[in-house]
Design a protein around this motif. Sequence first.
Motif, short mmCIF file in Angstrom:
data_model
loop_
_atom_site.label_atom_id
_atom_site.label_comp_id
_atom_site.label_asym_id
_atom_site.label_seq_id
_atom_site.Cartn_x
_atom_site.Cartn_y
_atom_site.Cartn_z
N VAL A 106 23.90 -12.05 22.97
CA VAL A 106 24.90 -12.23 23.99
C VAL A 106 25.76 -13.14 23.57
O VAL A 106 27.09 -13.12 23.74
CB VAL A 106 24.15 -12.75 25.17
CG1 VAL A 106 25.08 -13.16 26.41
CG2 VAL A 106 23.25 -11.39 25.96
N ARG A 107 25.45 -14.25 22.75
CA ARG A 107 26.30 -15.35 22.36
C ARG A 107 27.39 -14.86 21.39
O ARG A 107 28.42 -15.17 21.41
CB ARG A 107 25.46 -16.50 21.53
CG ARG A 107 26.47 -17.62 21.09
CD ARG A 107 25.46 -18.91 20.46
NE ARG A 107 24.83 -18.46 19.56
CZ ARG A 107 23.52 -18.10 19.13
NH1 ARG A 107 22.85 -18.80 19.97
NH2 ARG A 107 23.12 -18.25 18.01
N ASN A 108 26.65 -14.01 20.48
CA ASN A 108 27.75 -13.25 19.36
C ASN A 108 28.89 -12.38 20.06
O ASN A 108 29.90 -12.43 19.80
CB ASN A 108 26.96 -12.34 18.32
CG ASN A 108 26.24 -13.15 17.46
OD1 ASN A 108 26.11 -14.46 17.44
ND2 ASN A 108 25.22 -12.81 16.72
N LEU A 109 28.33 -11.64 21.15
CA LEU A 109 29.41 -10.84 21.90
C LEU A 109 30.21 -11.69 22.75
O LEU A 109 31.40 -11.28 22.75
CB LEU A 109 28.44 -10.04 22.91
CG LEU A 109 27.57 -8.54 22.30
CD1 LEU A 109 26.61 -8.26 23.39
CD2 LEU A 109 28.78 -7.54 21.99
N THR A 110 29.81 -12.73 23.37
CA THR A 110 30.73 -13.64 24.10
C THR A 110 31.79 -14.01 22.99
O THR A 110 32.98 -14.07 23.33
CB THR A 110 29.93 -14.79 24.53
OG1 THR A 110 28.90 -14.35 25.59
CG2 THR A 110 31.02 -15.56 25.41
N ASP A 111 31.38 -14.74 21.90
CA ASP A 111 32.13 -15.13 20.80
C ASP A 111 33.31 -13.93 20.63
O ASP A 111 34.52 -14.05 20.29
CB ASP A 111 31.60 -15.77 19.62
CG ASP A 111 31.00 -17.01 20.01
OD1 ASP A 111 31.15 -17.50 21.04
OD2 ASP A 111 29.77 -17.37 19.16
N ALA A 112 32.89 -12.85 20.04
CA ALA A 112 33.74 -11.82 19.75
C ALA A 112 34.68 -11.40 20.87
O ALA A 112 35.91 -11.14 20.65
CB ALA A 112 32.94 -10.56 19.35
N PHE A 113 34.32 -11.42 21.90
CA PHE A 113 35.23 -11.04 23.20
C PHE A 113 36.04 -12.17 23.42
O PHE A 113 37.48 -11.71 23.75
CB PHE A 113 34.32 -10.99 24.39
CG PHE A 113 34.98 -10.34 25.67
CD1 PHE A 113 35.43 -9.06 25.87
CD2 PHE A 113 35.21 -11.38 26.70
CE1 PHE A 113 36.20 -8.69 26.87
CE2 PHE A 113 35.98 -10.81 27.93
CZ PHE A 113 36.44 -9.41 27.83
N LEU A 114 35.92 -13.34 23.35
CA LEU A 114 36.87 -14.54 23.58
C LEU A 114 37.90 -14.51 22.26
O LEU A 114 38.80 -14.74 22.50
CB LEU A 114 36.12 -15.98 23.90
CG LEU A 114 35.24 -15.88 24.87
CD1 LEU A 114 34.52 -17.16 25.16
CD2 LEU A 114 36.06 -15.56 26.30
N ARG A 115 37.32 -14.44 21.13
CA ARG A 115 37.98 -14.37 19.99
C ARG A 115 39.37 -13.36 20.01
O ARG A 115 40.49 -13.46 19.72
CB ARG A 115 37.43 -14.24 18.57
CG ARG A 115 36.76 -15.51 18.24
CD ARG A 115 36.37 -15.46 16.62
NE ARG A 115 35.42 -14.06 16.49
CZ ARG A 115 34.08 -14.31 16.61
NH1 ARG A 115 33.36 -15.47 16.94
NH2 ARG A 115 33.44 -13.27 16.21
N ALA A 116 39.01 -12.29 20.56
CA ALA A 116 39.86 -11.01 20.84
C ALA A 116 40.61 -11.24 21.96
O ALA A 116 41.51 -10.18 22.43
CB ALA A 116 39.14 -9.56 20.89
N GLY A 117 40.66 -12.29 22.72
CA GLY A 117 41.52 -12.64 23.82
C GLY A 117 41.03 -12.03 25.17
O GLY A 117 41.62 -11.86 26.04
#
Length: 380
Positions: A106-117
């Motif tokens: 979940v943390r990795n998915l959150t980081d990826a989502f936020l990095r992508a805007g």
Amino acid sequence: MTEHTTVVIIGAGVAGLTLGNILLRNGIDCVVLEKYGREHVEQRQRAGTIDSRGVRMFREWGLEEVLAHDAPTEVDAGFYLDGEELPIDFTADDNDSVFLPQQVLVRNLTDAFLRAGGDLRFEADGITLENLEHPVVRYGHKVVTAGFVAGCDGDRGVSRTAFPAGVLTRYSREYGYAWLSVLAEVPANPSSMAIHSRGLAGMLPRGAHASRTYLQCALDDDLAQWPDERVWSELEARFGRPVASGRIADKRLVPLRNVVHSPMQSGKLHLLGDAAHIVPPMSAKGIHLALFDAEVFARGVVRQAKENDPSLLDSYSETCLSHVWNYQAFAAWITDTMHDAGDASYAGEFRKRVARAELERQFTSAAAGRLFAEFMAGVA
């Protein structure tokens, strides 16, 4: 002020964040609403096996980064039967499953989502849904209209309650026992499952220095009956060997059940993951089903947006439920077999002997072992 987006995703768990990441990478705008704060979401300790199908899905969508983990953990393939270790390799030749604690995913998915805007809004409490044909989502003083709504907010979320009365049918099976689930600050040793006349037991890693242990217990047990000392002594009795012990950070009782809600869509509202179905933790298929739903729905939205073709979205419920029932069958089978083979007080001595014969067939029949391995890899 009213906003508009193509997809409102309710819930920032595995299903919701996987869906959000896929949509962003295909140029489709979305908003993710999560009632809890980020710290709470990223610390929820749950099972964490991503089977082969899930791993390949993340790779195909360009999301392999979310599989990264600083300290990947190996999980033993064997288990104990009446205190005797039976190291069994159920691994298919093409199995590339990854053991990853769910909070890390979940943390990795959150980081990826936020990095992508991505637009991720925590602490969005008081969410309500209106007009499922032309969805309106409200929370706080905000109003968001959407082309579609993905309900990824779990079994107790608000999404399913928005279905019109009489539309949903709930299919369920309650087992006659529960699991005492214990989070301990100690490495899992042994990292395995144990079948014993006292009941099933499990000890599985949740990182390099933490483990989740499970003990089959009566449905009417309460936590006061399970002081720390009893937890460790019962684990040793069921494994038939010393086990690593340490500080216990959390205990909870989990009644085992299968649940399916049908259909999984109404108007433009679609249910994903635990909002639509629950499998017993013995099967380790909750993440598998959440990822399957997310991918099917994402493909449908992409097809609609790029080709103006609603066919995949129209068939979303039918497509998902066919897969869900296949894995519900596997989850019920493995749950019954692993528990009935141990404590005969629930299903009787005849069923105990039948369950042990079923287990032996997994060890001696290449065909039976292969089918089991395919389910575990998520490719059956």
